[in-house]
Design an enzyme around this catalytic site. Structure first.
Site, PDB file in Angstrom:
ATOM      1  N   ASP A 172      21.358  31.458   2.652  1.00 24.26           N
ATOM      2  CA  ASP A 172      21.862  31.502   4.024  1.00 24.26           C
ATOM      3  C   ASP A 172      23.360  31.842   4.078  1.00 24.26           C
ATOM      4  O   ASP A 172      24.153  31.113   4.667  1.00 24.26           O
ATOM      5  CB  ASP A 172      21.587  30.119   4.652  1.00 24.26           C
ATOM      6  CG  ASP A 172      22.002  30.019   6.098  1.00 24.26           C
ATOM      7  OD1 ASP A 172      21.784  30.996   6.842  1.00 24.26           O
ATOM      8  OD2 ASP A 172      22.550  28.969   6.480  1.00 24.26           O
ATOM      9  N   GLU A 422      19.520  23.946  -3.901  1.00 21.93           N
ATOM     10  CA  GLU A 422      18.167  24.016  -3.338  1.00 21.93           C
ATOM     11  C   GLU A 422      17.210  24.846  -4.178  1.00 21.93           C
ATOM     12  O   GLU A 422      16.523  25.740  -3.655  1.00 21.93           O
ATOM     13  CB  GLU A 422      18.205  24.484  -1.883  1.00 21.93           C
ATOM     14  CG  GLU A 422      19.013  23.518  -1.031  1.00 21.93           C
ATOM     15  CD  GLU A 422      18.761  23.621   0.468  1.00 21.93           C
ATOM     16  OE1 GLU A 422      18.010  24.507   0.896  1.00 21.93           O
ATOM     17  OE2 GLU A 422      19.315  22.781   1.192  1.00 21.93           O
ATOM     18  N   TYR A 475      18.616  17.882   6.834  1.00 24.43           N
ATOM     19  CA  TYR A 475      19.094  18.162   8.193  1.00 24.43           C
ATOM     20  C   TYR A 475      18.278  17.403   9.230  1.00 24.43           C
ATOM     21  O   TYR A 475      17.507  17.982   9.984  1.00 24.43           O
ATOM     22  CB  TYR A 475      19.077  19.674   8.435  1.00 24.43           C
ATOM     23  CG  TYR A 475      20.168  20.345   7.628  1.00 24.43           C
ATOM     24  CD1 TYR A 475      21.424  20.551   8.174  1.00 24.43           C
ATOM     25  CD2 TYR A 475      19.963  20.708   6.301  1.00 24.43           C
ATOM     26  CE1 TYR A 475      22.451  21.116   7.430  1.00 24.43           C
ATOM     27  CE2 TYR A 475      20.980  21.278   5.554  1.00 24.43           C
ATOM     28  CZ  TYR A 475      22.218  21.482   6.120  1.00 24.43           C
ATOM     29  OH  TYR A 475      23.234  22.023   5.384  1.00 24.43           O
ATOM     30  N   GLU A 511      24.525  17.725   1.778  1.00 27.90           N
ATOM     31  CA  GLU A 511      24.555  18.534   3.011  1.00 27.90           C
ATOM     32  C   GLU A 511      23.896  17.752   4.138  1.00 27.90           C
ATOM     33  O   GLU A 511      22.822  17.182   3.960  1.00 27.90           O
ATOM     34  CB  GLU A 511      23.781  19.862   2.838  1.00 27.90           C
ATOM     35  CG  GLU A 511      24.479  20.883   1.980  1.00 27.90           C
ATOM     36  CD  GLU A 511      23.736  22.222   1.925  1.00 27.90           C
ATOM     37  OE1 GLU A 511      22.911  22.502   2.827  1.00 27.90           O
ATOM     38  OE2 GLU A 511      23.973  22.970   0.967  1.00 27.90           O
TER      39      GLU A 511
HETATM   40  C1  GCB Z   1      20.880  24.487   3.392  1.00 31.96           C
HETATM   41  C2  GCB Z   1      21.557  25.394   2.439  1.00 31.96           C
HETATM   42  C3  GCB Z   1      22.763  26.072   3.045  1.00 31.96           C
HETATM   43  C4  GCB Z   1      22.457  26.499   4.468  1.00 31.96           C
HETATM   44  C5  GCB Z   1      22.131  25.268   5.280  1.00 31.96           C
HETATM   45  C6  GCB Z   1      21.776  25.615   6.729  1.00 31.96           C
HETATM   46  O1  GCB Z   1      20.139  23.619   3.043  1.00 31.96           O
HETATM   47  O2  GCB Z   1      21.908  24.778   1.228  1.00 31.96           O
HETATM   48  O3  GCB Z   1      23.085  27.179   2.258  1.00 31.96           O
HETATM   49  O4  GCB Z   1      23.489  27.211   5.058  1.00 31.96           O
HETATM   50  O5  GCB Z   1      21.039  24.627   4.715  1.00 31.96           O
HETATM   51  O6  GCB Z   1      22.634  25.544   7.575  1.00 31.96           O
HETATM   52  O7  GCB Z   1      20.631  25.968   6.958  1.00 31.96           O
END
Ligand code: GCB
Length: 623
Positions: A172, A422, A475, A511
């Protein structure tokens, strides 16, 4: 590989500036090689355009160069002084070219290097015209396939004009390409210091420091039987006072003792963070003739870890920081000192003590800056979303770590290696693959722990057993249960506990976050608004405080430091907007909340003081 530095025996010259640039036809990426474009000036083969170095080439022009797939060409002329012809060697060094680079000097092939974000160099002594003009030509290929690091796919698909080549990738961030970091020419003596490796130690009471150094030498004098090369090592403190010295007899290494020592501490963990000594290495011949001098900064500190904690100088560390990107408007991933200094000012303003170089090695200049400012770094290799495991991929993945460790092992700021972001670690082959990668990393450096940022469910993961510290990305209220602020805190607590139960290792949340469009306000909080990002953070803070009580939860890293560009998809509005800062490096509302938390943690855990402007006056009624 040593960073190019001037000394009384070395000269460094930058080749940065405006180069000439040609893009190959996408359908015919090898034409330039077949037609030998490197044999003469590029402009003789194709019309050229100006291109800045260092910079990504993608966002410089107004046409579709941004989405170009395949090879591009750069060249420029430069002068080599007559004085360089005398009794020395000349090296050409690139800080980073993404992804694959082929280099010619005056039409002669010099070096080929695969892998972005890592330096490479070659000797060019015999290829240069001294006291005359020279030409350097670079071909750069940005194509990513299943056996590159990182991986991607190239497909040929129909478009309105017939067929076209499309690059896709699952990671990403935008696949910026070009000559991303500085290009240098530098001189060394005929026999010179090729490598210096430094490790440090502290006495239990942290009053005495030890610096172990070992030097490797390149050059003919090293092979002469009657010439016993030796090394004189001098260590100077910040004021330039000599605090230790040693001369090695025949052995190209030894130990320096500093008493009393000023250890290297992270930002906010000590009133004088990032203390650096200067190590001067002098290479001498039998008759004490000075052959070469190289100087580097050294921070004296210890790292240790166990199933619960990570300690620096014997003190437990709680990481509070960011995942980041090297990314900016126009220059893409090109090195930019103004941006780097701004970013460090923001990191210190917000009270962070660490970041992860997600998802590739960052510039050497930024590593030096982190040393000086006491910012701890989880140093990540360029393996992201690793899948379709193969022997070829394993070889390149290991090579990326070998290059990274050789580049960064002397930085006190580097406290951990991250071997992937990841990776698809639910697959059976991930088990032995990551065991091999982790063991290989350990064989190169036993002084730092190994982690990887994992996103598969802990019940399915096969890599964690090979790591020292488990980092997980999740997330809540975004990719899972979007908008549900009431489904964050307990989920974070439960998941961290599950990771710890499964592996009995320290846990980091590497994250978490939410996309946030600067200036979008909604009360009550709604996805993409500044209120929502603030709330998401706050719900995580609650979880982290519960977890901190357990003793094995050692850090929180927001995703992301700043907004950044990605490939085009309908989930990304002008790129990934999970930044706490905008792409122009201005704070969103959540930055102010995060700042209060990071300083509160700093005061609670490390007894730092609050900056005067942390709390704005509201009323005498509230303290
Ligand atoms: C993740 C990735 C990161 C992305 C992020 C996202 O898990 O490690 O590279 O930018 O999510 O914002 O989706």
């Amino acid at each position: 590989m040593l960073y190019p530095r001037e000394s009384e025996t070395r000269e460094v010259r930058s080749l940065d500036g405006i180069w000439n640039f040609v893009r190959s036809d996408q359908a015919n990426p090898t034409q330039g090689v077949r037609d030998e474009w490197y044999a003469k000036e590029l402009s003789k083969s194709r019309p050229t355009i100006p291109m800045p170095v260092p910079a990504s080439y993608n966002d410089i022009t107004t046409d579709n160069l941004r989405d170009h797939v395949g090879t591009v060409w750069y060249d420029r002329k430069f002068f080599v002084p007559r004085s360089w012809a005398k009794d020395q060697r000349i090296w050409l060094r690139f800080g980073s070219v993404h992804y694959e680079a082929y280099v010619w000097i005056n039409g002669q092939k010099v070096v080929k290097h695969e892998m972005g974000h890592l330096p490479f160099e070659a000797e060019v002594t015999d290829l240069l015209n001294y006291g005359a003009e020279n030409r350097i030509t670079v071909m750069c290929d940005n194509a990513l396939i299943q056996t590159t690091v990182p991986q991607g796919r190239i497909t040929e698909v129909p478009n309105d004009g017939g067929m076209t080549i499309v690059q896709s990738y699952t990671f990403d961030f935008f696949n910026y390409a070009g000559i991303h970091r500085s290009v240098h020419l530098y001189t060394t003596p005929r026999t010179f210091i090729e490598e210096v490796e430094v490790t440090t130690n502290l006495s239990k009471d942290a009053t005495v420091g030890e610096v172990f150094y070992s030097v490797s030498v390149n050059g003919s004098a090293a092979n002469e039987a009657d010439n016993v090369l030796h090394v004189q090592a001098n260590l100077y403190d910040k004021e330039g006072k000599l605090v230790a010295n040693a001369t090695s007899d025949g052995k190209l290494g030894g130990k320096l003792q500093v008493n009393p020592v000023k250890p290297w501490w992270p930002y906010l963990m000590h009133p004088e963070p990032g203390y650096l000594y200067q190590l001067e290495i002098k290479l001498l011949a039998t008759n004490d003739e000075l052959l070469d001098v190289y100087r580097l900064k050294v921070g004296i500190r210890t790292l240790s870890w166990n199933s619960q904690q990570f300690l620096i100088n014997g003190k437990p560390v709680y990481f509070r920081g960011f995942g980041r990107h090297e990314d900016a408007d126009i220059r893409g991933k090109g090195l930019d000192n103004a941006l780097m200094v701004r970013d460090f000012n923001l990191l210190k303003w917000i009270g962070a003590n660490a970041y992860r170089t997600s998802h590739y090695p960052y510039s050497e200049e930024s590593m030096q800056f982190a040393d000086e400012h006491g910012i701890m770094i989880i140093d990540e290799c360029p393996s992201v979303d690793t899948e379709n495991y193969s022997q070829e991929l394993l070889g390149k993945h290991k090579s990326s770590l070998e290059q990274l460790i050789h580049r960064d092992r002397n930085h006190p700021s580097v406290v951990m290696w991250s071997i992937a972001n990841e990776p698809r670690t639910a697959s059976v082959s991930a088990d032995s693959y990551f065991e091999l990668v982790a063991n290989f990393t350990r064989s190169l450096d036993k002084t730092r722990p190994i982690t990887a940022a994992i996103a598969v469910p802990n019940t399915q993961d096969k890599a964690g057993r090979s790591l020292d510290i488990i980092s997980f990305n999740r997330y809540n209220a975004w990719y899972s249960n979007a908008g549900r602020l009431d489904m964050v805190t307990q989920n974070v607590i439960d998941e961290a506990i599950a990771w710890n139960k499964r592996y009995n290792k320290p846990i980091i949340m590497s994250e978490y976050g939410a996309d946030t469009l600067e200036g979008l306000h909604m009360q009550p909080a709604y996805v993409w608004s500044e209120e929502f990002q603030t709330e998401v953070f706050s719900r995580h803070f609650k979880a982290f405080d519960e977890l901190r009580k357990k003793g094995w939860f050692i850090g929180e890293f927001v995703w992301n430091f700043a907004d950044f560009k990605t490939a085009q998809t309908y989930t990304r509005v002008g790129g990934n907007k999970k930044g706490v800062f905008t792409r122009a490096r201005q704070p969103k509302a959540a930055a102010h909340l995060l700042r209060k938390r990071y300083f509160a943690l700093g005061r609670d855990l490390d007894q730092c003081s609050f900056p005067d402007d942390l709390f704005t006056y509201i009323a005498d009624l509230i303290s």
